[in-house]
Each structure stands twice: as C-alpha cells, then as structure tokens.
Design a protein around this motif. Structure first.
Motif, PDB file in Angstrom:
ATOM      1  N   SER A 135       0.825  -1.212   0.000  1.00 40.69           N
ATOM      2  CA  SER A 135       0.000   0.000   0.000  1.00 40.69           C
ATOM      3  C   SER A 135       0.857   1.260   0.000  1.00 40.69           C
ATOM      4  O   SER A 135       0.429   2.313  -0.494  1.00 40.69           O
ATOM      5  CB  SER A 135      -0.925   0.007   1.224  1.00 40.69           C
ATOM      6  N   HIS A 136       2.077   1.177   0.545  1.00 41.45           N
ATOM      7  CA  HIS A 136       2.971   2.334   0.558  1.00 41.45           C
ATOM      8  C   HIS A 136       3.790   2.408  -0.735  1.00 41.45           C
ATOM      9  O   HIS A 136       4.064   3.502  -1.237  1.00 41.45           O
ATOM     10  CB  HIS A 136       3.919   2.261   1.761  1.00 41.45           C
ATOM     11  N   ASN A 300       7.142  12.344  16.624  1.00 42.64           N
ATOM     12  CA  ASN A 300       6.420  13.460  17.235  1.00 42.64           C
ATOM     13  C   ASN A 300       4.913  13.302  17.133  1.00 42.64           C
ATOM     14  O   ASN A 300       4.160  14.171  17.561  1.00 42.64           O
ATOM     15  CB  ASN A 300       6.851  14.793  16.607  1.00 42.64           C
ATOM     16  N   ARG A 301       4.457  12.181  16.553  1.00 41.10           N
ATOM     17  CA  ARG A 301       3.035  11.841  16.502  1.00 41.10           C
ATOM     18  C   ARG A 301       2.924  10.337  16.270  1.00 41.10           C
ATOM     19  O   ARG A 301       3.892   9.697  15.847  1.00 41.10           O
ATOM     20  CB  ARG A 301       2.338  12.615  15.387  1.00 41.10           C
ATOM     21  N   PRO A 302       1.758   9.742  16.554  1.00 40.04           N
ATOM     22  CA  PRO A 302       1.592   8.307  16.322  1.00 40.04           C
ATOM     23  C   PRO A 302       1.793   7.949  14.846  1.00 40.04           C
ATOM     24  O   PRO A 302       1.516   8.773  13.963  1.00 40.04           O
ATOM     25  CB  PRO A 302       0.144   8.042  16.760  1.00 40.04           C
ATOM     26  N   TRP A 303       2.251   6.733  14.593  1.00 43.06           N
ATOM     27  CA  TRP A 303       2.567   6.293  13.230  1.00 43.06           C
ATOM     28  C   TRP A 303       1.376   6.449  12.291  1.00 43.06           C
ATOM     29  O   TRP A 303       1.550   6.867  11.145  1.00 43.06           O
ATOM     30  CB  TRP A 303       3.037   4.839  13.245  1.00 43.06           C
ATOM     31  N   GLN A 305      -0.713   8.645  12.175  1.00 46.59           N
ATOM     32  CA  GLN A 305      -0.966  10.054  11.847  1.00 46.59           C
ATOM     33  C   GLN A 305       0.172  10.689  11.047  1.00 46.59           C
ATOM     34  O   GLN A 305       0.119  11.872  10.705  1.00 46.59           O
ATOM     35  CB  GLN A 305      -1.184  10.859  13.133  1.00 46.59           C
ATOM     36  N   ILE A 306       1.188   9.897  10.737  1.00 47.74           N
ATOM     37  CA  ILE A 306       2.323  10.416   9.981  1.00 47.74           C
ATOM     38  C   ILE A 306       1.997  10.373   8.498  1.00 47.74           C
ATOM     39  O   ILE A 306       1.607   9.323   7.978  1.00 47.74           O
ATOM     40  CB  ILE A 306       3.598   9.596  10.286  1.00 47.74           C
ATOM     41  N   PRO A 307       2.133  11.474   7.777  1.00 47.61           N
ATOM     42  CA  PRO A 307       1.792  11.502   6.353  1.00 47.61           C
ATOM     43  C   PRO A 307       2.666  10.562   5.530  1.00 47.61           C
ATOM     44  O   PRO A 307       3.763  10.159   5.959  1.00 47.61           O
ATOM     45  CB  PRO A 307       2.042  12.965   5.948  1.00 47.61           C
ATOM     46  N   TYR A 308       2.196  10.275   4.332  1.00 53.16           N
ATOM     47  CA  TYR A 308       2.861   9.313   3.445  1.00 53.16           C
ATOM     48  C   TYR A 308       4.350   9.641   3.250  1.00 53.16           C
ATOM     49  O   TYR A 308       5.216   8.794   3.491  1.00 53.16           O
ATOM     50  CB  TYR A 308       2.137   9.294   2.086  1.00 53.16           C
ATOM     51  N   GLY A 309       4.642  10.858   2.802  1.00 55.27           N
ATOM     52  CA  GLY A 309       6.025  11.216   2.517  1.00 55.27           C
ATOM     53  C   GLY A 309       6.906  11.169   3.755  1.00 55.27           C
ATOM     54  O   GLY A 309       8.072  10.775   3.685  1.00 55.27           O
ATOM     55  N   ALA A 314      10.946   8.655   7.624  1.00 57.17           N
ATOM     56  CA  ALA A 314      11.122   7.973   8.908  1.00 57.17           C
ATOM     57  C   ALA A 314      11.828   6.635   8.731  1.00 57.17           C
ATOM     58  O   ALA A 314      12.680   6.255   9.543  1.00 57.17           O
ATOM     59  CB  ALA A 314       9.764   7.773   9.574  1.00 57.17           C
ATOM     60  N   VAL A 315      11.487   5.905   7.674  1.00 56.19           N
ATOM     61  CA  VAL A 315      12.134   4.613   7.424  1.00 56.19           C
ATOM     62  C   VAL A 315      13.612   4.817   7.127  1.00 56.19           C
ATOM     63  O   VAL A 315      14.466   4.050   7.594  1.00 56.19           O
ATOM     64  CB  VAL A 315      11.434   3.860   6.274  1.00 56.19           C
ATOM     65  N   SER A 316      13.932   5.868   6.377  1.00 51.78           N
ATOM     66  CA  SER A 316      15.333   6.173   6.099  1.00 51.78           C
ATOM     67  C   SER A 316      16.084   6.472   7.391  1.00 51.78           C
ATOM     68  O   SER A 316      17.235   6.063   7.578  1.00 51.78           O
ATOM     69  CB  SER A 316      15.424   7.359   5.137  1.00 51.78           C
ATOM     70  N   GLU A 317      15.437   7.177   8.311  1.00 49.50           N
ATOM     71  CA  GLU A 317      16.070   7.480   9.593  1.00 49.50           C
ATOM     72  C   GLU A 317      16.256   6.209  10.423  1.00 49.50           C
ATOM     73  O   GLU A 317      17.289   6.018  11.075  1.00 49.50           O
ATOM     74  CB  GLU A 317      15.231   8.509  10.357  1.00 49.50           C
TER      75      GLU A 317
END
Length: 345
Positions: A135-136, A300-303, A305-309, A314-317
């Motif tokens: 889906s991502h 800084n927010r639940p997963w 609620q984190i926007p697509y981009g 976040a995965v890169s981090e």
C-alpha cells in the motif's frame, strides 16, 4: 499585488537574516543570512524555489539596503531545496558565484542527470527491501512522470574546501565540514569578535546541523548508482563533537532562531541519539525489518498520523540508526531473511 512584509533580523556586525517561506512545510521558513563584505553582499543559503519565496527574498534584500541584483556570492550549507532552491535565480539576476562542498555538488550534478522515473524505481526497490507494505510502495509505481521539487538545482561554480577561509573580502569565514544531514553539509565559522561582545569564539552559521529545538533528520545518503554502505549517523555524531569544540558565542541556524551555548545543545543531541539507539535495541529483541522498526519508534506523533512522505523519511532514519548499531556491533542482520530483518546482539 499584496504588500510583502519581509521579516528581516539584524544580528549586528554586518549580518542580517531574512525569513524566506517554505511552502506547505511545518518548518515554515529558511533563515537566509546576508553578510556584508567589501565585495558586496554574500548570502548564506537562498531558500525554496517558489514565487512567494523569491518575492520575500527580494523584498528582504531591499529592506537590508541592497537588492538581488547586487548579490556578490552565495554560500550553500547543503544541497536541499529549502537552502539551495533559489540560488540559480540569484545568480541569473546578479551574476553571483555559488559555492558548495564537493560532496553535495556531486549530488546536484547527479540530480540534474537523473530522470525522475529512475529515482522512483530506486525508491520503490529501497522501500521493498526495507519491508514496506504494498500500500505504501504502489503509488511510486504510477508516479513516473511526477515533477519533483529540486530536480534542476543550480550547479555551483566554486568549491567550499573544509578548513579553509572563504574568499570574502573583509571577512573571516571558515568552512567546517559537518556531514550527517547530507554528505557535504558545512557549517561556516565567522572568526570575528561578536558585535555584542558575547563570550565565545565568533559566530557559527550552522545550516541544519545544529538547530535550537529540532533534531535534524539523519537518513541514508541516497545514490542509485553507489552501493557503498555509509554511516550517516556516525558522521553526524562525529561532526557534532567537532562543532561543540568550536565554542562559538552564538549560533545562527537555518531554521527557528539564533541561540547561544552551542556546547550544551551538542550535548543534548548526543544524548538524544544515544538514548534512541538504546531504545531501538529494546525493540530489536525480536527480528524486525526497517519498516517494522520505524512503525515502533517514537516520533512526534503516532505512526498512523504520519503523512505518506514523512513515513518514507522515517524509514530512512530508522535505517541510518540500524547501520550505526550494526557498525557498533550492537545489532546484526538475520541471515537469509527477506526482506532483511535485524536483531540486537
């Protein structure tokens, strides 16, 4: 036309700042610094390539008693579009030179030569390898013709050499190589007495390396044609310690606000990353893909609620932190897992 109200700050000693807006971004603005030199004004960064941003920069320069046409040079802390975006337009109207560290200049040249579909294919493969759900990944398969911001950045015509003074007439501005946020990120140390006589060693234009309240994003250095295993977080932590030893009287960052006590902020960031690495080891008591790790990390927010981009970022981090743990011998890849999973050692 609506009258623009540029937010211009005077930091004394021939240094001013202009708050140049970043469209649709929670950061709000980039602080573009205007440094007076005997050869004319020099900018530290330029802001996002957008009509409103350009109008704000131009009006801000007029409020500083100069104009875009009079800019003598542009010094770029790093290649990201909220810093380098308007450099080409500044050069076009003024004939100014543009300086950048060689590592980021190489990214600029590669970006200009890479077709967007190559980038989307690369990101699709990277996310699949990280365990991202279909889906991502699916939107990337149909986004081949999408226009990406910052895909035609200006090619710099001068190289910033770490440790050397930049050739600014009447000023002492030394380049400090601070990789981590990008491979060629530089801070710029103004080796002059503070205009308000604050204690410390000059002033530091810190770009995104050292911000007063935000932890800069540290992800992987992405290059579709280079399989080198880099360690951006390790680079960043080493760079932080280098900057802390400078003990500048004041830090002039590219976002938020000017601040003092750089050494204290460096200690906070070093402690933050060590704590985060320790927390990740707790999560890695079971094998996890980078995507699964990112889902469980504290943001800084639940997963959900984190926007697509931002999830991709976040995965890169998460992957940058995993690489650091692997390099330190505190985690390892599980042999034969696909997509690859990692576990604490």
């Amino acid at each position: 036309m609506t009258q623009l109200m540029p937010q211009v700050g005077d930091h004394g000693g021939g240094v001013r700042s202009i708050r140049v807006p970043i469209p649709d971004n929670p950061l709000g603005f980039t602080l573009v610094y205007v440094v007076d030199t005997d050869g004319g004004p020099v900018l530290v960064d330029t802001g996002w390539d957008d009509p409103e941003s350009w109008d704000t920069l131009a009006e801000g320069l007029r409020a500083c008693g100069t104009s875009a046409t009079e800019v003598h040079g542009v010094v770029i802390t790093h290649h990201h579009p909220d810093h380098h975006g308007l450099s080409g337009k500044v050069r076009e109207v003024s004939g100014a030179w543009i300086a950048m560290h060689a590592a980021d200049a190489a990214i600029v040249r590669r970006t200009r030569e890479t077709r967007p579909e190559r980038w989307f294919s690369y990101m699709t493969a990277k996310l699949e390898a990280a365990g991202a759900p279909e889906s991502h990944v699916a939107p990337l398969r149909t986004a081949r013709d999408r226009k990406l911001p910052g895909f035609s950045p200006a090619v710099p015509d001068r190289e910033i050499v770490p440790g050397e003074l930049l050739g600014l007439a009447g000023r002492r501005l030394r380049a400090i190589w601070t990789p981590g946020h990008t491979p060629g990120h530089v801070c710029l140390h103004l080796e002059e007495s503070h205009p308000a006589q604050l204690p410390g060693n000059g002033r530091l234009f810190s770009g995104d390396h050292l911000l007063p309240e935000i932890t800069p994003h540290i992800g992987l250095y992405e290059d579709p044609d280079d399989a080198t295993v880099t360690d951006p977080l390790g680079d960043y932590l080493d760079s932080l310690e280098r900057v802390g030893r400078l003990t500048p009287a004041e830090v002039l960052p590219a976002h938020q606000h000017v601040f003092t006590d750089a050494a204290s902020r460096v200690r906070e960031l070093l402690a933050h990353h060590e704590e985060r690495l320790t927390d990740l080891l707790t999560l890695l008591v079971e094998p996890l893909t980078p995507w699964q790790l990112a889902e469980r990390m504290e943001w800084n927010r639940p997963w959900d609620q984190i926007p697509y981009g931002s999830r991709t970022i976040a995965v890169s981090e998460a992957e940058a932190h995993l690489r650091r743990l692997v390099k330190l011998g505190r985690a390892e890849a599980v042999a034969g897992s696909e997509p690859v999973t990692y576990v604490a050692v």
